[in-house]
Design a protein around this motif. Structure first.
Motif, PDB file in Angstrom:
ATOM      1  N   UNK A 154       0.645  11.697  -6.556  1.00 43.48           N
ATOM      2  CA  UNK A 154      -0.692  10.583  -5.927  1.00 43.48           C
ATOM      3  C   UNK A 154      -0.902  10.200  -7.788  1.00 43.48           C
ATOM      4  N   UNK A 155      -2.000  11.238  -8.978  1.00 41.38           N
ATOM      5  CA  UNK A 155      -2.380  10.857  -9.752  1.00 41.38           C
ATOM      6  C   UNK A 155      -0.940   9.816 -10.681  1.00 41.38           C
ATOM      7  N   UNK A 156      -0.365  10.060 -10.602  1.00 41.32           N
ATOM      8  CA  UNK A 156       0.853   9.345 -11.418  1.00 41.32           C
ATOM      9  C   UNK A 156       1.154   7.960 -10.756  1.00 41.32           C
ATOM     10  N   UNK A 201       1.104  -0.925   0.066  1.00 39.41           N
ATOM     11  CA  UNK A 201       0.111  -0.043  -0.380  1.00 39.41           C
ATOM     12  C   UNK A 201       0.516   1.186   0.042  1.00 39.41           C
ATOM     13  N   UNK A 202       0.379   2.664  -0.717  1.00 35.71           N
ATOM     14  CA  UNK A 202       1.423   3.726  -0.484  1.00 35.71           C
ATOM     15  C   UNK A 202       0.452   4.688   0.016  1.00 35.71           C
ATOM     16  N   UNK A 203       1.749   5.469   0.875  1.00 43.17           N
ATOM     17  CA  UNK A 203       0.939   6.626   1.048  1.00 43.17           C
ATOM     18  C   UNK A 203       2.367   8.006   0.179  1.00 43.17           C
ATOM     19  N   UNK A 230      -1.856  12.834  -0.309  1.00 36.56           N
ATOM     20  CA  UNK A 230      -1.354  13.442  -0.219  1.00 36.56           C
ATOM     21  C   UNK A 230      -2.157  14.170   1.584  1.00 36.56           C
ATOM     22  N   UNK A 231      -2.751  15.229   2.258  1.00 34.54           N
ATOM     23  CA  UNK A 231      -2.906  15.798   2.847  1.00 34.54           C
ATOM     24  C   UNK A 231      -4.544  14.840   3.041  1.00 34.54           C
ATOM     25  N   UNK A 232      -4.722  15.541   1.780  1.00 34.21           N
ATOM     26  CA  UNK A 232      -6.453  14.914   2.443  1.00 34.21           C
ATOM     27  C   UNK A 232      -6.603  13.111   2.734  1.00 34.21           C
ATOM     28  N   UNK A 233      -5.456  12.383   2.015  1.00 35.42           N
ATOM     29  CA  UNK A 233      -5.671  11.022   2.626  1.00 35.42           C
ATOM     30  C   UNK A 233      -5.428  11.122   3.237  1.00 35.42           C
ATOM     31  N   UNK A 234      -4.261  11.789   4.250  1.00 35.73           N
ATOM     32  CA  UNK A 234      -4.192  11.455   5.391  1.00 35.73           C
ATOM     33  C   UNK A 234      -5.027  12.048   5.889  1.00 35.73           C
TER      34      UNK A 234
END
Lengths: 271, 293
Positions: free
Chosen positions: B219-221, B211-213, B237-241
């Motif tokens: 992110x889009x890449x 899994x990736x953070x 990004x910060x939204x994911x966090x």
């Protein structure tokens, strides 16, 4: 230097010292080394503001912060490379005497003559610094490029080429297709439903197909071919747009981080 | 000069200043931003939540302090979730400026773990987190591609000792733990192209769940890898966090940062719309005057 430059430097220095004193004072009850902590936080705030000052115009404070960052990073990286790779990984496998000198546990079981090869290649790489023997450094460089190319070739072929291509072979009617009657009688509009899955698969198929057509230059982009090419441009633009959106979010996040630092850790205005 | 001309010639420094003022004001005002959780973040939470105690998660903290604002909240939330669930963690830090920062983060989370907390209705008693029992920090080594490949054979090959100089065999949690076969998943929290190597050299070759953070810029890449099943979740990004903090009911800097993100994004969108309106009006005007074909 101009008189105003001296004046400005004096004002900035005075503000720095004032901030240091105030910060150290506010930390005095919390930590033993409050003078150093106060200096570190004030210096961090100074560097943050110096970098942000570039938004107004290029200036000596920004240049100072930039050069400091580059210098410290390079020195840090070099020290980390020496202590973590040469001292911890290589020396214990080469010599007991050197191991005891650097106070790292020797690994006698792993002793291997082949560990001298990277030592020799590393020394040859440093020949680049010699005006006459610089050509010798091309041999280890060729070794690095060759092995990297070989490793990356397999890597890209597997994870970025074959797996990505196989991922575009999607069932356009979904995996649960049982006829048009069954589809309409069990119409499901949820995100995991058959309709959305079908739509997503069509988007993947058309997006890849039209994107590839846009990059096919051996035929003039006219008629149906031209229309598909235009769809390909739209797909690319949407991709770039999503990427740009994320980039904006990333940059604002960094600004959020710096603002939080300035107002919480330095000025203590917010809790 | 009319208002349109003035807007089109507006010095960009006014925009920077306006954006900073908006961010500072938003920081000072208390309000909450609703967070909607995406499927790719939910899948990471579900995976870690489903692991039994004593399973090992490898958390790769592959970023430098310059990505701290975006990625640190992810590290804090995921690591605390793992430790609250009594999972064990192997930390690596394959970014050259990262090990000191990672060490500090481990200490901070360890302090937080000493407190009693209630997350999602479950009460967790505070406990001491011990190096070598609850976690192992392997540290940094350069040439991450070779490190990732080497760890697939044996962690000891690249890291004979941990970050603090202790031989791995002396650490209780590392006994019998040799390579990726002995861990439940890899969570790569990254601010650079190390992620490419975790996907291809790590997951591609050794087939472990990954899994990736990621930072917002990256992110889009990496979404194609989600579609192909090479990664099972992405936090962007910060939204994911912030989404992850919402899932764990452990609000931190990311959810707090959303208060600033929201108005800042609205300002940027407004400027983009205004800029485009100005551009099209200007082009139309010049067309009418015969200046532009």
């Amino acid at each position: 230097m101009k008189k105003t430059t001296y004046l400005l430097m004096a004002v900035i220095s005075a503000l720095f010292v004032l901030s240091w004193i105030l910060k150290a004072g506010s930390l005095s009850g919390e930590t033993d080394n409050y003078v150093i902590q106060g200096f570190l936080i004030t210096f961090s705030a100074f560097l943050t503001l110096s970098v942000l000052s570039f938004l107004y115009a290029d200036n000596p404070l920004y240049k100072f912060a930039e050069h400091l960052f580059v210098g410290v990073s390079a020195a840090f990286w070099m020290c980390m490379g020496f202590w973590t790779t040469i001292v911890q990984n290589l020396i214990p496998r080469l010599s007991d005497g050197l191991s005891s000198f650097f106070e790292v546990p020797p690994q006698p079981g792993d002793y291997n003559f082949f560990f001298f090869i990277p030592v020799i290649l590393g020394i040859l790489l440093l020949m680049r610094l010699s005006p006459k023997g610089g050509w010798i450094s091309r041999w280890p460089l060729a070794f690095i490029i060759g092995t990297t190319a070989g490793l990356n070739f397999v890597r890209y072929l597997r994870s970025d080429f074959i797996k990505q291509i196989s991922n575009t072979f999607v069932p356009l009617l979904g995996t649960e297709w049982q006829g048009i009657g069954h589809f309409f009688s069990n119409l499901d509009l949820s995100a995991s439903g058959q309709l959305v899955t079908m739509a997503a698969n069509w988007v993947i198929f058309l997006g890849v197909f039209c994107g590839l057509i846009y990059f096919y230059f051996s035929k003039e982009h006219k008629g149906a071919f031209g229309a598909a090419s235009k769809v390909g441009i739209w797909v690319l633009m949407l991709t770039f747009g999503a990427s740009f959106g994320y980039t904006v979010m990333g940059r604002i996040s960094l600004l959020v981080g710096r603002i939080t630092f300035l107002f919480r850790d330095w000025l203590e205005i917010i809790s | 000069m009319n208002i349109l001309d003035k807007m089109m010639r507006l010095d960009r420094r006014w925009i920077f200043l306006f954006l900073i003022v908006v961010c500072v004001v938003a920081n000072a005002v208390e309000f909450e931003v609703p967070i909607l959780v995406n499927r790719e973040v939910q899948s990471i939470y579900d995976f870690i939540d489903s692991l039994p105690p004593d399973d090992i998660v490898l958390v790769a903290i592959d970023y430098d302090p310059n990505n701290l604002a975006e990625l640190h909240p992810m590290t804090f939330t995921i690591v605390e979730q793992c430790w609250r669930k009594k999972l064990k963690i192997i930390f690596t830090s394959l970014s050259q400026n990262g090990p000191g920062m990672t060490d500090q983060a481990i200490r901070d989370i360890t302090d937080s773990m000493a407190l009693d907390r209630t997350y999602n209705g479950v009460e967790y008693k505070g406990r001491e987190i011990v190096n070598g029992i609850d976690y192992t920090f392997l540290g940094y080594k350069p040439y991450f591609a070779l490190i990732i490949l080497g760890m697939g054979q044996n962690f000891r090959l690249q890291f004979p000792t941990d970050y603090y100089g202790t031989p791995l065999d002396s650490l209780p949690m590392m006994r019998g733990v040799n390579n990726y076969d002995d861990i439940a998943c890899v969570m790569d929290i990254s601010g650079g192209n190390i992620t490419d190597y975790w996907i291809s050299y790590g997951q591609g070759r050794f087939d472990f769940p990954l899994a990736l953070g990621l930072t917002g810029v990256m992110t889009a890449q990496y979404y194609p890898y989600l579609g192909s099943g090479q990664v099972f979740g992405i936090m962007g990004g910060l939204l994911g966090a912030a989404e992850y903090e919402e899932l764990t009911e452990n609000p931190g800097l990311a959810k707090d940062g959303m208060r600033i993100q929201l108005p800042a994004h609205i300002v940027i969108i407004l400027f983009i719309v205004l800029g485009n309106i100005g551009f099209f009006i200007d082009r139309r005007k010049r067309k009418q005057e015969g200046g532009v074909q």
